[in-house]
Scaffold this motif. Structure first.
Motif, mmCIF file in Angstrom:
data_model
loop_
_atom_site.group_PDB
_atom_site.id
_atom_site.type_symbol
_atom_site.label_atom_id
_atom_site.label_comp_id
_atom_site.label_asym_id
_atom_site.label_seq_id
_atom_site.Cartn_x
_atom_site.Cartn_y
_atom_site.Cartn_z
ATOM 1 N N HIS A 175 0.824 -1.199 0.000
ATOM 2 C CA HIS A 175 0.000 0.000 0.000
ATOM 3 C C HIS A 175 0.866 1.261 0.000
ATOM 4 C CE1 HIS A 175 -2.576 -3.169 1.769
ATOM 5 N NE2 HIS A 175 -3.528 -2.570 1.072
ATOM 6 N N ASP A 176 0.385 2.296 -0.659
ATOM 7 C CA ASP A 176 1.112 3.566 -0.677
ATOM 8 C C ASP A 176 1.302 4.085 0.742
ATOM 9 O OD1 ASP A 176 1.286 3.501 -3.435
ATOM 10 O OD2 ASP A 176 -0.602 4.605 -3.709
ATOM 11 N N GLU A 180 10.837 -1.469 23.877
ATOM 12 C CA GLU A 180 9.806 -0.687 23.195
ATOM 13 C C GLU A 180 10.411 0.158 22.083
ATOM 14 O OE1 GLU A 180 7.875 1.597 26.185
ATOM 15 O OE2 GLU A 180 7.069 -0.159 27.252
ATOM 16 N N GLU A 181 11.594 0.716 22.324
ATOM 17 C CA GLU A 181 12.250 1.549 21.317
ATOM 18 C C GLU A 181 12.566 0.736 20.067
ATOM 19 O OE1 GLU A 181 12.424 3.291 25.202
ATOM 20 O OE2 GLU A 181 13.150 1.336 24.512
ATOM 21 N N GLU A 182 13.060 -0.463 20.268
ATOM 22 C CA GLU A 182 13.386 -1.341 19.149
ATOM 23 C C GLU A 182 12.127 -1.724 18.384
ATOM 24 O OE1 GLU A 182 15.917 -5.465 18.323
ATOM 25 O OE2 GLU A 182 15.289 -4.932 20.363
ATOM 26 N N TYR A 183 11.057 -1.980 19.095
ATOM 27 C CA TYR A 183 9.764 -2.332 18.497
ATOM 28 C C TYR A 183 9.307 -1.232 17.538
ATOM 29 C CZ TYR A 183 4.732 -3.641 18.582
ATOM 30 O OH TYR A 183 3.444 -3.977 18.270
ATOM 31 N N VAL A 184 9.359 0.012 17.993
ATOM 32 C CA VAL A 184 8.937 1.141 17.165
ATOM 33 C C VAL A 184 9.884 1.320 15.982
ATOM 34 C CG1 VAL A 184 8.617 3.647 17.119
ATOM 35 C CG2 VAL A 184 7.784 2.317 19.077
ATOM 36 N N GLU A 185 11.184 1.259 16.244
ATOM 37 C CA GLU A 185 12.174 1.486 15.194
ATOM 38 C C GLU A 185 12.070 0.451 14.077
ATOM 39 O OE1 GLU A 185 15.860 1.478 17.260
ATOM 40 O OE2 GLU A 185 15.687 3.559 17.952
ATOM 41 N N LYS A 186 11.923 -0.801 14.437
ATOM 42 C CA LYS A 186 11.871 -1.843 13.409
ATOM 43 C C LYS A 186 10.576 -1.780 12.621
ATOM 44 C CE LYS A 186 15.198 -5.173 15.161
ATOM 45 N NZ LYS A 186 15.480 -6.582 15.514
ATOM 46 N N ALA A 187 9.488 -1.448 13.282
ATOM 47 C CA ALA A 187 8.221 -1.304 12.563
ATOM 48 C C ALA A 187 8.306 -0.161 11.556
ATOM 49 C CB ALA A 187 7.079 -1.066 13.545
ATOM 50 N N VAL A 188 8.891 0.954 11.970
ATOM 51 C CA VAL A 188 9.030 2.107 11.077
ATOM 52 C C VAL A 188 9.965 1.775 9.920
ATOM 53 C CG1 VAL A 188 9.931 4.464 10.923
ATOM 54 C CG2 VAL A 188 8.491 3.797 12.864
ATOM 55 N N ALA A 189 11.087 1.125 10.220
ATOM 56 C CA ALA A 189 12.049 0.784 9.163
ATOM 57 C C ALA A 189 11.448 -0.177 8.157
ATOM 58 C CB ALA A 189 13.307 0.187 9.788
ATOM 59 N N LEU A 190 10.737 -1.179 8.625
ATOM 60 C CA LEU A 190 10.146 -2.158 7.720
ATOM 61 C C LEU A 190 9.054 -1.523 6.870
ATOM 62 C CD1 LEU A 190 10.035 -5.078 6.766
ATOM 63 C CD2 LEU A 190 8.496 -5.587 8.664
ATOM 64 N N ALA A 191 8.226 -0.697 7.468
ATOM 65 C CA ALA A 191 7.146 -0.044 6.721
ATOM 66 C C ALA A 191 7.687 0.946 5.697
ATOM 67 C CB ALA A 191 6.200 0.663 7.684
ATOM 68 N N SER A 192 8.912 1.427 5.899
ATOM 69 C CA SER A 192 9.515 2.404 4.983
ATOM 70 C C SER A 192 10.130 1.755 3.757
ATOM 71 C CB SER A 192 10.594 3.210 5.725
ATOM 72 O OG SER A 192 10.046 3.900 6.832
ATOM 73 N N LYS A 251 9.412 -0.583 0.886
ATOM 74 C CA LYS A 251 8.342 -1.281 0.158
ATOM 75 C C LYS A 251 8.862 -2.521 -0.568
ATOM 76 C CE LYS A 251 5.558 2.900 -0.427
ATOM 77 N NZ LYS A 251 4.604 2.490 0.636
ATOM 78 N N GLU A 252 10.088 -2.464 -1.078
ATOM 79 C CA GLU A 252 10.640 -3.645 -1.760
ATOM 80 C C GLU A 252 10.866 -4.782 -0.771
ATOM 81 O OE1 GLU A 252 13.160 -2.369 -5.588
ATOM 82 O OE2 GLU A 252 13.892 -1.483 -3.725
ATOM 83 N N LEU A 253 11.320 -4.435 0.398
ATOM 84 C CA LEU A 253 11.507 -5.432 1.446
ATOM 85 C C LEU A 253 10.168 -6.052 1.830
ATOM 86 C CD1 LEU A 253 13.078 -6.937 3.622
ATOM 87 C CD2 LEU A 253 13.014 -4.863 5.002
ATOM 88 N N LEU A 254 9.153 -5.232 1.983
ATOM 89 C CA LEU A 254 7.822 -5.733 2.316
ATOM 90 C C LEU A 254 7.314 -6.703 1.248
ATOM 91 C CD1 LEU A 254 5.746 -2.739 3.760
ATOM 92 C CD2 LEU A 254 6.264 -4.906 4.876
ATOM 93 N N ALA A 255 7.480 -6.324 -0.006
ATOM 94 C CA ALA A 255 7.023 -7.190 -1.095
ATOM 95 C C ALA A 255 7.764 -8.523 -1.080
ATOM 96 C CB ALA A 255 7.216 -6.490 -2.441
#
Length: 276
Positions: free
Chosen positions: A8-9, A144-156, A158-162
């Motif tokens: 998703h965009d 908690e910091e790692e949780y937020v950071e990794k979620a943000v990095a992964l969502a940023s 798109k090729e990795l997500l695909a």
């Protein structure tokens, strides 16, 4: 509802865990993650069979208290298209301290990466164990910091997500999590080891209680299986060990990648093969 996943965009985060597991604290972390992505959405699906509308009203109130606007989230109860709904989500955000078990398995089997957090208690470590056995243990977070950071990095990325959505179902099927025969073999081997060790100590029996004086059952981890990772993702583990290296996987999958790690420029090369 879509049966085929597409990135998703604006990222759509999701949780399919019981609403009772979604605490104000975890909502505050989800709020921090979504603040990095204007236009992102949160999709919450509850598998509970009873009190559907009431449970949704309570969940809606919790979201409002955590500064979520109505247009930022969708709430859904139990439906027959449960597995199809995973294709509408980019990333599953696990709850804490009561994490997902079956829902995490469902997500990975459907190709959806899961960000989980773990502690020392048994109830916090299901996601940690499942992700490690599938081969993406670096998405399990200790803070908690790692949780937020990794979620943000992964969502940023798109090729990795695909790439993850394309390969996770195969990784799940080939992992120890779904190796029923291997699991039974390992359990049988452990039982035989316990019995053998008990027999060895049986010569040292207390005649009054008829139990071994020094019986220490072996608690070594019996599982010897290792995750079977597709060759396109074999470099996933080292690439995710630090949050700065999340984008390295994209380089491994799609060609040359230059990263700045610890102030040093490092170049990584990979075969430029399209994932099918």
């Amino acid at each position: 509802v879509t049966n085929v996943y597409h990135v998703h965009d604006n990222p759509i985060f999701g949780s399919f865990n019981n609403f009772g597991k979604i605490t104000p604290k975890i909502l505050s972390l989800w709020r921090k993650i979504m603040n990095q992505f204007p236009g992102s959405k949160l999709f919450l699906k509850d598998g509970g069979r009873y009190g559907g509308e009431y449970r949704k009203d309570i969940m809606r109130e919790r979201l409002h208290n955590a500064s979520f606007n109505d247009e930022e989230f969708a709430i859904e109860g139990s439906t027959y298209d449960y597995f199809d709904r995973y294709q509408d989500v980019d990333i599953i955000l696990d709850t804490y301290p009561y994490v997902g078990g079956g829902t995490t398995c469902d997500a990975l089997y459907s190709g959806v990466p899961v960000i989980t957090m773990y502690g020392r208690r048994h109830s916090t470590r299901f996601g940690y164990s499942l992700l490690h056995n599938v081969g993406i243990g670096e998405l399990a977070c200790a803070t908690e910091e790692e949780y937020v950071e990794k979620a943000v990095a992964l969502a940023s990325d798109k090729e990795l997500l695909a790439a993850l959505h394309a390969k996770l179902p195969e990784m799940m099927r080939n992992s120890p999590v779904m190796d029923a025969r291997g699991y039974v073999r390992d359990m049988e081997a452990l039982y035989e080891k316990i019995w053998s060790k008990w027999l060895q100590k049986a010569v040292d029996i207390d005649p009054e209680n008829e139990v071994p004086k020094e019986y220490d059952a072996p608690f070594e981890t019996p599982m010897q299986s290792t995750p079977k990772i597709p060759k396109e993702l074999k470099k996933l583990l080292p690439s995710l060990k630090k949050i700065q290296m999340l984008s390295l996987l994209k380089g491994n999958l799609f060609g040359k990648k230059v990263l700045l790690i610890g102030g040093q420029k490092e170049t990584y090369l990979a075969e430029n093969k399209e994932i099918k």
